[in-house]
Design a protein around this motif. Structure first.
Motif, PDB file in Angstrom:
ATOM      1  N   ALA A  76      52.143  64.584  -8.229  1.00  0.00           N
ATOM      2  CA  ALA A  76      52.137  63.348  -7.615  1.00  0.00           C
ATOM      3  C   ALA A  76      53.065  62.685  -6.420  1.00  0.00           C
ATOM      4  CB  ALA A  76      52.504  62.107  -8.756  1.00  0.00           C
ATOM      5  N   HIS A 109      51.886  54.940  -8.087  1.00  0.00           N
ATOM      6  CA  HIS A 109      51.585  56.156  -8.427  1.00  0.00           C
ATOM      7  C   HIS A 109      50.161  56.609  -7.878  1.00  0.00           C
ATOM      8  CE1 HIS A 109      47.975  54.332 -10.561  1.00  0.00           C
ATOM      9  NE2 HIS A 109      49.017  53.684 -10.848  1.00  0.00           N
ATOM     10  N   PHE A 156      48.562  61.200 -14.521  1.00  0.00           N
ATOM     11  CA  PHE A 156      49.203  60.281 -13.463  1.00  0.00           C
ATOM     12  C   PHE A 156      49.291  58.793 -13.900  1.00  0.00           C
ATOM     13  CE2 PHE A 156      47.284  64.216 -11.511  1.00  0.00           C
ATOM     14  CZ  PHE A 156      48.573  64.801 -11.028  1.00  0.00           C
ATOM     15  N   ARG A 185      53.149  58.371 -17.886  1.00  0.00           N
ATOM     16  CA  ARG A 185      54.490  58.704 -17.400  1.00  0.00           C
ATOM     17  C   ARG A 185      54.615  60.239 -17.662  1.00  0.00           C
ATOM     18  NH1 ARG A 185      58.679  54.166 -16.683  1.00  0.00           N
ATOM     19  NH2 ARG A 185      57.493  52.229 -16.862  1.00  0.00           N
ATOM     20  N   TYR A 191      54.757  64.564 -12.346  1.00  0.00           N
ATOM     21  CA  TYR A 191      55.086  63.571 -11.102  1.00  0.00           C
ATOM     22  C   TYR A 191      55.537  64.377 -10.124  1.00  0.00           C
ATOM     23  CZ  TYR A 191      57.517  60.079  -8.352  1.00  0.00           C
ATOM     24  OH  TYR A 191      57.720  59.233  -7.337  1.00  0.00           O
ATOM     25  N   VAL A 221      59.627  59.846 -12.222  1.00  0.00           N
ATOM     26  CA  VAL A 221      58.314  59.044 -12.580  1.00  0.00           C
ATOM     27  C   VAL A 221      58.769  57.627 -13.066  1.00  0.00           C
ATOM     28  CG1 VAL A 221      58.396  59.851 -14.984  1.00  0.00           C
ATOM     29  CG2 VAL A 221      56.245  59.175 -13.867  1.00  0.00           C
TER      30      VAL A 221
END
Length: 415
Positions: free
Chosen positions: A272, A298, A260, A263, A268, A289
């Motif tokens: 995320a 993030h 996280f 990238r 993501y 992302v």
């Protein structure tokens, strides 16, 4: 007189036929050459090429006990070590097989035994596992089930190397990339110009984690059908089984940093975005992302902990392997591991293990120069996490702490 002679002939022919069937069956499961581990001692092992696979033959369950008896003729009970090993004969290797092997470096001759301290360390770790599995105060889902009750989909982390008689349960974020590289080298599942790859670091990362490169227990059903579970148990009994673990909280920090803070489009989108919507007041998080990192968005480590503690998380899907508990990945109360490595003592443990397996003349454990997450950072990482959430997180991972001998992090839980 004639009847007695005929009876003896039938007995001889029947015995020969049974031995032939056993040999054909054992060759089919990939172990006719008996690549089982041997005790640490001086002298090289001559590499044997894997024999060609014969066509599938019909089998009946009655052969299983005969196969076990046949194998046990050559093994000391419970050790997996040859009782009377004959010198290897390489004279029958074909020219093609000889070309397949590149010259290896000089065989290592060990003039001194493994240090008593290292042997005692392993004995303590194995004994602790046994004690914790028998301790009623250590409770977690699936602890008391039998190996037969473990679903096939939960056996996907057990990698098998039939050439050397090794089973490795990989735990993500515990040097598993390098151990997977070593398993590829040992199993010779990757060829370069027709020759098995010998340099672990030369194996591309995408191949290291490609499931097609590894023969795992969950693939047994497709290959062996109804005999799969029995063959798993035969190999678990005879092969050397190992895993590597680390402090559970430090492993979580490492997973967060890797998935996280860097990238990673897949993580993501899958995780995320969920954390941002649920816990970060981001009802419409950036679509990619790159967009998220471009505006400095993030999930925080605190959001990650909230995600782990949220009951909704596992209702939607099981924990991802990078933060799933080790007891769920490797089943230490159903599988008696012969070697338990710790990332905190990785170099010593790796050298000890490769020497115990007698493959340290074939491959060396790669030295990592990456920025490893240190346990001393725990207080900083958890500073933004409420104390009550820290305690709930400990309960979630407490079995791993206790099974593998990691101290309860009092300074983090009692602030």
């Amino acid at each position: 007189m004639g009847t007695s002679r005929m009876f003896r002939i039938f007995v001889v022919l029947g015995s020969a036929f049974m031995i032939l069937l056993i040999i054909i069956y054992w060759d089919d499961v990939g172990a006719s050459h008996l690549y089982l581990h041997t005790p640490v001692s001086p002298g090289p092992k001559i590499p044997h090429p894997a024999p060609p696979q014969p066509p599938q033959t019909s089998r009946t369950p009655s052969f299983l006990s005969d196969i076990d008896a046949f194998v046990n003729q050559f093994l000391e009970p419970g050790t997996g070590e040859p009782t009377d090993p004959a010198p290897a004969d390489s004279s029958n290797q074909s020219e093609k097989a000889e070309e397949r092997y590149i010259p290896r470096r000089e065989w290592k001759i060990h003039l001194t035994p493994v240090a008593a301290e290292l042997r005692e360390r392993q004995e303590r770790r194995r004994r602790l596992l046994q004690e914790m599995c028998a301790n009623d105060s250590v409770v977690f889902p699936g602890k008391n089930r039998s190996f037969d009750d473990i679903p096939n989909k939960e056996l996907d982390h057990l990698i098998v190397d039939d050439r050397h008689g090794i089973i490795y349960c990989y735990v993500p974020k515990v040097a598993c990339s390098n151990w997977k590289r070593i398993m590829i080298i040992l199993s010779e599942s990757l060829l370069r110009d027709g020759v098995p790859q010998r340099d672990p670091l030369a194996i591309p990362r995408d191949l290291v984690h490609n499931s097609s490169m590894h023969f795992t227990f969950n693939k047994f059903w497709k290959r062996y059908g109804k005999f799969a579970k029995h063959l798993m148990k035969v190999k678990l009994k005879k092969y050397t089984k190992f895993l590597f673990v680390r402090d559970p909280f430090v492993r979580l920090i490492s997973a967060y940093r890797n998935k996280f803070e860097l990238r990673n489009e897949d993580f993501y989108r899958r995780f995320a975005q969920v954390m941002l919507r649920r816990y970060a007041n981001q009802p419409t998080p950036p679509a990619s992302v790159d967009e998220a990192f471009g505006v400095g968005i993030h999930p925080s480590f605190s959001h990650f902990v909230q995600y782990l503690l949220d009951p909704q998380t596992e209702k939607e899907m099981p924990f991802n392997e990078h933060w799933r508990q080790v007891y769920r990945l490797c089943h230490p109360c159903q599988i008696q591991y012969d070697f338990v490595g710790h990332l905190e003592t990785a170099e010593e443990d790796a050298e000890h293990l490769l020497r115990q397996l007698r493959v340290d003349n074939v491959v060396e454990f790669p030295t990592s120069h990456r920025n490893l997450t240190a346990s001393s950072w725990e207080a900083d990482w958890f500073s933004t996490v409420p104390v009550e959430a820290r305690r709930e997180l400990y309960k979630l991972y407490e079995p791993d702490f206790r099974l593998f001998g990691y101290d309860r992090p009092e300074s983090i839980l009692n602030e």
